[in-house]
Design a protein around this motif. Structure first.
Motif, PDB file in Angstrom:
ATOM      1  N   GLN A   1       0.810  -1.215   0.000  1.00  0.00           N
ATOM      2  CA  GLN A   1       0.000   0.000   0.000  1.00  0.00           C
ATOM      3  C   GLN A   1       0.848   1.272   0.000  1.00  0.00           C
ATOM      4  O   GLN A   1       0.331   2.370  -0.196  1.00  0.00           O
ATOM      5  N   LEU A   2       2.139   1.134   0.224  1.00  0.00           N
ATOM      6  CA  LEU A   2       3.023   2.302   0.283  1.00  0.00           C
ATOM      7  C   LEU A   2       3.412   2.754  -1.113  1.00  0.00           C
ATOM      8  O   LEU A   2       3.620   1.939  -2.019  1.00  0.00           O
ATOM      9  N   SER A   3       3.539   4.057  -1.278  1.00  0.00           N
ATOM     10  CA  SER A   3       4.049   4.598  -2.528  1.00  0.00           C
ATOM     11  C   SER A   3       5.552   4.332  -2.613  1.00  0.00           C
ATOM     12  O   SER A   3       6.186   3.944  -1.624  1.00  0.00           O
ATOM     13  N   ASP A   4       6.135   4.553  -3.781  1.00  0.00           N
ATOM     14  CA  ASP A   4       7.567   4.311  -3.946  1.00  0.00           C
ATOM     15  C   ASP A   4       8.390   5.176  -2.997  1.00  0.00           C
ATOM     16  O   ASP A   4       9.363   4.704  -2.396  1.00  0.00           O
ATOM     17  N   SER A   5       8.014   6.445  -2.849  1.00  0.00           N
ATOM     18  CA  SER A   5       8.762   7.331  -1.954  1.00  0.00           C
ATOM     19  C   SER A   5       8.623   6.889  -0.491  1.00  0.00           C
ATOM     20  O   SER A   5       9.580   6.987   0.284  1.00  0.00           O
ATOM     21  N   GLU A   6       7.445   6.395  -0.120  1.00  0.00           N
ATOM     22  CA  GLU A   6       7.247   5.909   1.254  1.00  0.00           C
ATOM     23  C   GLU A   6       8.065   4.647   1.513  1.00  0.00           C
ATOM     24  O   GLU A   6       8.593   4.454   2.615  1.00  0.00           O
ATOM     25  N   VAL A   7       8.175   3.792   0.502  1.00  0.00           N
ATOM     26  CA  VAL A   7       8.983   2.579   0.641  1.00  0.00           C
ATOM     27  C   VAL A   7      10.453   2.945   0.831  1.00  0.00           C
ATOM     28  O   VAL A   7      11.140   2.393   1.705  1.00  0.00           O
ATOM     29  N   ARG A   8      10.934   3.867   0.036  1.00  0.00           N
ATOM     30  CA  ARG A   8      12.339   4.290   0.173  1.00  0.00           C
ATOM     31  C   ARG A   8      12.600   4.904   1.546  1.00  0.00           C
ATOM     32  O   ARG A   8      13.636   4.644   2.162  1.00  0.00           O
ATOM     33  N   GLN A   9      11.664   5.712   2.038  1.00  0.00           N
ATOM     34  CA  GLN A   9      11.829   6.314   3.353  1.00  0.00           C
ATOM     35  C   GLN A   9      11.808   5.250   4.447  1.00  0.00           C
ATOM     36  O   GLN A   9      12.596   5.306   5.393  1.00  0.00           O
ATOM     37  N   ALA A  10      10.906   4.276   4.317  1.00  0.00           N
ATOM     38  CA  ALA A  10      10.815   3.195   5.310  1.00  0.00           C
ATOM     39  C   ALA A  10      12.111   2.394   5.356  1.00  0.00           C
ATOM     40  O   ALA A  10      12.600   2.040   6.441  1.00  0.00           O
ATOM     41  N   CYS A  11      12.686   2.122   4.201  1.00  0.00           N
ATOM     42  CA  CYS A  11      13.946   1.379   4.149  1.00  0.00           C
ATOM     43  C   CYS A  11      15.089   2.198   4.737  1.00  0.00           C
ATOM     44  O   CYS A  11      15.945   1.675   5.467  1.00  0.00           O
ATOM     45  N   TYR A  12      15.108   3.487   4.432  1.00  0.00           N
ATOM     46  CA  TYR A  12      16.173   4.351   4.939  1.00  0.00           C
ATOM     47  C   TYR A  12      16.136   4.428   6.465  1.00  0.00           C
ATOM     48  O   TYR A  12      17.175   4.357   7.125  1.00  0.00           O
ATOM     49  N   VAL A  13      14.936   4.567   7.029  1.00  0.00           N
ATOM     50  CA  VAL A  13      14.793   4.639   8.489  1.00  0.00           C
ATOM     51  C   VAL A  13      15.327   3.369   9.144  1.00  0.00           C
ATOM     52  O   VAL A  13      15.895   3.409  10.238  1.00  0.00           O
ATOM     53  N   ARG A  14      15.193   2.236   8.469  1.00  0.00           N
ATOM     54  CA  ARG A  14      15.616   0.951   9.019  1.00  0.00           C
ATOM     55  C   ARG A  14      17.048   0.573   8.654  1.00  0.00           C
ATOM     56  O   ARG A  14      17.495  -0.507   9.003  1.00  0.00           O
ATOM     57  N   GLY A  15      17.749   1.471   7.920  1.00  0.00           N
ATOM     58  CA  GLY A  15      19.180   1.264   7.727  1.00  0.00           C
ATOM     59  C   GLY A  15      19.665   1.057   6.318  1.00  0.00           C
ATOM     60  O   GLY A  15      20.873   0.965   6.095  1.00  0.00           O
ATOM     61  N   LEU A  16      18.767   0.971   5.332  1.00  0.00           N
ATOM     62  CA  LEU A  16      19.202   0.725   3.964  1.00  0.00           C
ATOM     63  C   LEU A  16      19.479   2.039   3.238  1.00  0.00           C
ATOM     64  O   LEU A  16      18.745   3.011   3.399  1.00  0.00           O
ATOM     65  N   ASN A  17      20.523   2.051   2.427  1.00  0.00           N
ATOM     66  CA  ASN A  17      20.791   3.193   1.558  1.00  0.00           C
ATOM     67  C   ASN A  17      19.858   3.073   0.359  1.00  0.00           C
ATOM     68  O   ASN A  17      20.246   2.624  -0.724  1.00  0.00           O
ATOM     69  N   SER A  18      18.616   3.476   0.547  1.00  0.00           N
ATOM     70  CA  SER A  18      17.554   3.176  -0.415  1.00  0.00           C
ATOM     71  C   SER A  18      17.681   3.928  -1.734  1.00  0.00           C
ATOM     72  O   SER A  18      17.053   3.543  -2.718  1.00  0.00           O
ATOM     73  N   ASP A  19      18.478   4.990  -1.781  1.00  0.00           N
ATOM     74  CA  ASP A  19      18.647   5.726  -3.030  1.00  0.00           C
ATOM     75  C   ASP A  19      19.606   5.022  -3.985  1.00  0.00           C
ATOM     76  O   ASP A  19      19.700   5.407  -5.150  1.00  0.00           O
ATOM     77  N   SER A  20      20.319   4.010  -3.495  1.00  0.00           N
ATOM     78  CA  SER A  20      21.312   3.326  -4.332  1.00  0.00           C
ATOM     79  C   SER A  20      20.768   2.052  -4.962  1.00  0.00           C
ATOM     80  O   SER A  20      21.497   1.367  -5.681  1.00  0.00           O
ATOM     81  N   VAL A  21      19.515   1.701  -4.673  1.00  0.00           N
ATOM     82  CA  VAL A  21      18.934   0.470  -5.204  1.00  0.00           C
ATOM     83  C   VAL A  21      17.611   0.788  -5.887  1.00  0.00           C
ATOM     84  O   VAL A  21      17.030   1.863  -5.700  1.00  0.00           O
ATOM     85  N   SER A  22      17.109  -0.161  -6.663  1.00  0.00           N
ATOM     86  CA  SER A  22      15.840   0.019  -7.355  1.00  0.00           C
ATOM     87  C   SER A  22      14.681  -0.102  -6.371  1.00  0.00           C
ATOM     88  O   SER A  22      14.831  -0.636  -5.269  1.00  0.00           O
ATOM     89  N   ILE A  23      13.516   0.369  -6.782  1.00  0.00           N
ATOM     90  CA  ILE A  23      12.355   0.294  -5.904  1.00  0.00           C
ATOM     91  C   ILE A  23      11.953  -1.164  -5.667  1.00  0.00           C
ATOM     92  O   ILE A  23      11.457  -1.508  -4.589  1.00  0.00           O
TER      93      ILE A  23
END
Length: 253
Positions: free
Chosen positions: A188-210
């Motif tokens: 249910q999360l948008s792509d930007s929300e998924v990236r933010q959720a991953c970043y908060v949990r420790g992933l460098n989400s801007d370096s990987v695909s959605i």
């Protein structure tokens, strides 16, 4: 929340995320507001905000380009602690009396250090070590707690008992977020929300695909949903286990 008797457990995922971000924004904004109180000090504040937007402005005022740039900066800062934490875990593994658990933890740390990504089952196989001695949240050394605090951008320059309390609160927040996300459904999360959720949990989400972000978030939720309250220390260490080499590009010490 106070007037309607609403607890944090009653909030939706997006509401919890807003509360979490608002608290951090408020903490960041208060010093700047205090500096601007003296007469004409606001002119100095404007100059400082212009030259130091990352340090002084809350994310709401960052441009999309700045947001991506600053996430890279912050991630590089926390990535410095991945390998010291893994080495510390290997040293602690020698204190484990159960030879099987000792071997599993040592293998898990070695696998991450060699650039591989561990499976969810391999992480959960050592979960019992994180509920009591030597790796339970109340059994960690002050140095270990300070390193983990730096992973989550929590101030490490505090007495040990305060660091422990802040880690417990942060782990509780993550657990609530994960439960709320499980109820909502990650799809249910948008792509930007998924990236933010991953970043908060420790992933460098801007370096990987959605797609990779969604796969990684699914792995995190598998672990989070399986843990008991006494095993929150493993949730905090998952930031290193899951994100140190994701994706595996061969760039590791």
């Amino acid at each position: 929340m106070a007037s309607h008797g609403v607890t944090y457990e009653d909030l939706s995922y997006r509401e919890l995320e807003k509360v979490r971000q608002f608290r951090r924004d408020l903490i960041k904004a208060i010093p700047l507001a205090l500096i601007s109180i003296p007469p004409f000090a606001n002119y100095l504040v404007f100059v400082l905000m212009y030259f130091f937007p990352r340090q002084l402005l809350i994310p709401h005022f960052w441009t999309p380009k700045q947001q991506a740039e600053y996430r890279q900066v912050y991630h590089s800062l926390r990535a410095q602690y991945h390998w010291p934490i893994l080495k510390g875990l290997q040293q602690v593994s020698r204190q484990v009396e159960d030879s099987q658990l000792q071997s599993r933890l040592d293998h898990l740390c070695s696998k991450v250090q060699t650039g591989a990504n561990p499976k969810v089952s391999e992480i959960l196989a050592v979960r019992s070590l994180f509920s009591g001695p030597p790796l339970g949240i109340n059994r960690l050394s002050v140095d270990q707690m300070r390193q983990i605090s730096s992973l989550f951008f929590l101030t490490p320059r505090l007495p040990g008992f305060l660091i422990n309390r802040r880690l417990l609160v942060h782990a509780f927040e993550l657990t609530l977020l994960d439960r709320a996300l499980g109820r909502l459904g990650p799809h249910q999360l948008s792509d930007s929300e998924v990236r933010q959720a991953c970043y908060v949990r420790g992933l460098n989400s801007d370096s990987v695909s959605i797609k990779q972000c969604r796969e990684w978030l699914s792995q995190w939720l598998q672990i989070s949903s399986s843990l008991k309250e006494s095993e929150v220390s493993l949730l905090l260490h998952c930031l290193v286990f899951l994100s140190a080499n994701y994706p595996n590009d061969g760039n590791h010490p």
